[in-house]
Design an enzyme around this catalytic site. Structure first.
Site, PDB file in Angstrom:
ATOM      1  CB  CYS A 110       8.495  39.787  25.272  1.00 20.32           C
ATOM      2  SG  CYS A 110       9.914  39.495  26.325  1.00 20.32           S
ATOM      3  CG  HIS A 244       8.372  36.542  22.490  1.00 17.12           C
ATOM      4  ND1 HIS A 244       9.421  37.324  22.085  1.00 17.12           N
ATOM      5  CD2 HIS A 244       8.595  36.260  23.809  1.00 17.12           C
ATOM      6  CE1 HIS A 244      10.242  37.512  23.101  1.00 17.12           C
ATOM      7  NE2 HIS A 244       9.765  36.874  24.153  1.00 17.12           N
ATOM      8  CG  ASN A 274      13.587  36.525  24.767  1.00 21.81           C
ATOM      9  OD1 ASN A 274      13.178  37.522  24.169  1.00 21.81           O
ATOM     10  ND2 ASN A 274      12.969  36.017  25.813  1.00 21.81           N
TER      11      ASN A 274
HETATM   12  O1  UT7 Z   1      10.625  36.576  26.886  1.00 22.37           O
HETATM   13  C1  UT7 Z   1       9.700  36.184  27.837  1.00 22.37           C
HETATM   14  C2  UT7 Z   1      10.294  35.699  29.072  1.00 22.37           C
HETATM   15  N1  UT7 Z   1      11.090  34.521  29.065  1.00 22.37           N
HETATM   16  C3  UT7 Z   1      10.671  33.278  28.750  1.00 22.37           C
HETATM   17  O2  UT7 Z   1       9.669  33.028  28.151  1.00 22.37           O
HETATM   18  C4  UT7 Z   1      11.505  32.121  29.260  1.00 22.37           C
HETATM   19  C5  UT7 Z   1      10.640  30.979  29.734  1.00 22.37           C
HETATM   20  N2  UT7 Z   1      11.394  29.935  30.403  1.00 22.37           N
HETATM   21  C6  UT7 Z   1      12.277  29.118  29.753  1.00 22.37           C
HETATM   22  O3  UT7 Z   1      12.481  29.249  28.562  1.00 22.37           O
HETATM   23  C7  UT7 Z   1      12.936  28.010  30.552  1.00 22.37           C
HETATM   24  O4  UT7 Z   1      12.289  27.878  31.783  1.00 22.37           O
HETATM   25  C8  UT7 Z   1      14.458  28.238  30.774  1.00 22.37           C
HETATM   26  C9  UT7 Z   1      15.211  28.077  29.456  1.00 22.37           C
HETATM   27  C10 UT7 Z   1      14.708  29.616  31.362  1.00 22.37           C
HETATM   28  C11 UT7 Z   1      15.002  27.185  31.755  1.00 22.37           C
HETATM   29  O5  UT7 Z   1      14.757  25.895  31.250  1.00 22.37           O
HETATM   30  P1  UT7 Z   1      14.145  24.781  32.208  1.00 22.37           P
HETATM   31  O6  UT7 Z   1      14.074  23.530  31.425  1.00 22.37           O
HETATM   32  O7  UT7 Z   1      12.858  25.319  32.765  1.00 22.37           O
HETATM   33  O8  UT7 Z   1      15.274  24.634  33.285  1.00 22.37           O
HETATM   34  P2  UT7 Z   1      15.218  24.878  34.864  1.00 22.37           P
HETATM   35  O9  UT7 Z   1      15.129  26.329  35.158  1.00 22.37           O
HETATM   36  O10 UT7 Z   1      14.168  23.979  35.443  1.00 22.37           O
HETATM   37  O11 UT7 Z   1      16.656  24.330  35.278  1.00 22.37           O
HETATM   38  C12 UT7 Z   1      17.031  23.007  35.039  1.00 22.37           C
HETATM   39  C13 UT7 Z   1      18.475  22.827  35.504  1.00 22.37           C
HETATM   40  C14 UT7 Z   1      18.747  23.398  36.894  1.00 22.37           C
HETATM   41  O12 UT7 Z   1      19.654  22.540  37.547  1.00 22.37           O
HETATM   42  P3  UT7 Z   1      19.141  21.510  38.653  1.00 22.37           P
HETATM   43  O13 UT7 Z   1      18.474  22.351  39.687  1.00 22.37           O
HETATM   44  O14 UT7 Z   1      18.194  20.602  37.940  1.00 22.37           O
HETATM   45  O15 UT7 Z   1      20.412  20.854  39.092  1.00 22.37           O
HETATM   46  C15 UT7 Z   1      19.423  24.715  36.584  1.00 22.37           C
HETATM   47  O16 UT7 Z   1      20.286  25.133  37.616  1.00 22.37           O
HETATM   48  O17 UT7 Z   1      19.361  23.501  34.607  1.00 22.37           O
HETATM   49  C16 UT7 Z   1      20.204  24.373  35.348  1.00 22.37           C
HETATM   50  N3  UT7 Z   1      20.538  25.531  34.524  1.00 22.37           N
HETATM   51  C17 UT7 Z   1      21.584  25.545  33.677  1.00 22.37           C
HETATM   52  N4  UT7 Z   1      22.527  24.624  33.390  1.00 22.37           N
HETATM   53  C18 UT7 Z   1      23.445  24.950  32.461  1.00 22.37           C
HETATM   54  C19 UT7 Z   1      19.877  26.704  34.451  1.00 22.37           C
HETATM   55  N5  UT7 Z   1      20.481  27.507  33.543  1.00 22.37           N
HETATM   56  C20 UT7 Z   1      21.528  26.814  33.055  1.00 22.37           C
HETATM   57  C21 UT7 Z   1      22.543  27.089  32.104  1.00 22.37           C
HETATM   58  N6  UT7 Z   1      23.456  26.139  31.833  1.00 22.37           N
HETATM   59  N7  UT7 Z   1      22.577  28.266  31.438  1.00 22.37           N
END
Ligand code: UT7
Length: 320
Positions: A110, A244, A274
């Site tokens: 990225c 980004h 992204n």
């Molecule tokens: O380009 C450079 C690299 N990428 C980034 O910079 C991405 C950086 N990270 C992020 O933007 C965020 O961490 C994410 C958007 C990837 C995830 O958001 P989060 O608020 O950190 O969510 P999480 O991973 O802590 O997951 C929260 C919940 C989980 O369920 P439980 O365990 O709380 O029951 C996940 O299983 O959300 C669930 N979950 C989803 N639910 C519905 C994860 N993905 C999804 C989804 N739809 N697509």
């Protein structure tokens, strides 16, 4: 002597994948994706190849710059996976454009666009080039596991290009790397050598979202502050920030920690998701075509990504 940006261009695939359509593929919802990431849709390659997109972005940038392929002294392509392992994507584009200059790729994920600008700045500083084409474009739909809702909802395809000429627009630039294969990686997949002893890993993008998120927030704020300081400027001197586009919450956290008005941050994530290396280059090309910048504007770029890499720079816009 550094460079001036003479022209910009972008290319995204025609097909638009909405959050609602994604919700029919994996267990997710428009509500989850919108509130957690700010993404509403993304463009995904169906017909287009990465080469076609690179050429489209490059031709638009060259036409805006009034520069022909024969005038190019260097082509740098920032991509984490080109059409071939070899030749480089830049060489493939060079052939398609009918250019004759040296060409090579950079893989900084990225942060690729900013890494490429820094490399180009070195060529200008050494007097080796007068016109450089930088392309930053990724096709992550190719390496995403479309059954993994943790990643497949986040990414889109596309990118942008910039033609650089001699000038003094680059006020500061910094790139960093912190080698890490735990939080964000994509293995090659099968190794067909009968001699190789190690097991193959699945060739999909793997990401520990929360860990990358923490790295991203810290890097974004630190990168923007350092780029501004190294340019000899203050936060209030900044007219535009091109961050980004990984997650709108990362951008809003940066807004809350910096003394730069929120409306000066360019946000394109709702439309494109992204796009990895492509994201800053798309945001630049869209801003230019919308006539956002005026001569003398100070623009900060900041990106972070797999590597883990970061890049940040300040560019003074010097076109009318
Ligand atoms: O380009 C450079 C690299 N990428 C980034 O910079 C991405 C950086 N990270 C992020 O933007 C965020 O961490 C994410 C958007 C990837 C995830 O958001 P989060 O608020 O950190 O969510 P999480 O991973 O802590 O997951 C929260 C919940 C989980 O369920 P439980 O365990 O709380 O029951 C996940 O299983 O959300 C669930 N979950 C989803 N639910 C519905 C994860 N993905 C999804 C989804 N739809 N697509």
């Amino acid at each position: 002597m550094s460079f001036s940006i003479l022209g910009t261009g972008k290319a995204v695939p025609e097909y638009v994948l909405t959050n609602d359509e994604l919700s029919t593929m994996v267990e997710t919802s428009d509500e989850w994706i919108s509130t957690r990431t700010g993404i509403k849709k993304r463009h995904i390659c169906k017909e287009e190849t990465i080469t076609e997109l690179c050429v489209q972005a490059a031709e638009e940038a060259m036409s805006n710059a009034g520069v022909t392929a024969k005038e190019l002294d260097l082509i740098i392509c920032a991509t984490l996976r080109g059409e071939y392992i070899t030749p480089s994507q830049a060489c493939v584009v060079q052939k398609e454009l009918g250019a004759t200059c040296p060409a090579f790729d950079i893989n900084a994920a990225c942060s690729g666009f900013i890494y490429a600008l820094d490399v180009a700045a070195g060529f200008f500083a050494r007097g080796r080039v007068k016109k450089v084409l930088v392309i930053a474009l990724d096709n992550l739909s190719n390496i995403v596991d479309w059954k993994d809702r943790n990643t497949c909802v986040l990414f889109g395809d596309g990118g942008g290009a910039a033609v650089l000429g001699e000038g003094d627009s680059l006020l500061s630039i910094e790139i960093t790397a912190k080698g890490d294969t735990d939080v964000l990686k994509c293995p090659h997949g099968e190794n067909t050598s009968p001699f190789y002893k190690h097991p193959s890993e699945h060739p999909y993008l793997y990401m520990n979202g929360p860990e990358v998120y923490k790295f991203a927030v810290v890097s974004m704020v630190k990168g923007i502050k350092r780029a501004i300081k190294n340019a000899g400027l203050k936060e209030e001197d900044i007219d535009w920030v091109i961050p980004h586009q990984a997650n709108i919450r990362i951008i809003e956290t940066a807004v809350s920690k910096l003394k730069i008005p929120s409306e000066r941050f360019i946000r394109t994530i709702a439309e494109y998701g992204n796009t990895s290396g492509g994201s800053c280059a798309i945001a630049l090309a869209d801003s230019v075509s919308q006539g956002k910048f005026k001569k003398g504007d100070n623009i900060v770029f900041c990106a972070f990504g797999s590597g883990l890499t970061t890049g940040s720079c300040v560019i003074r816009w010097d076109k009318d």
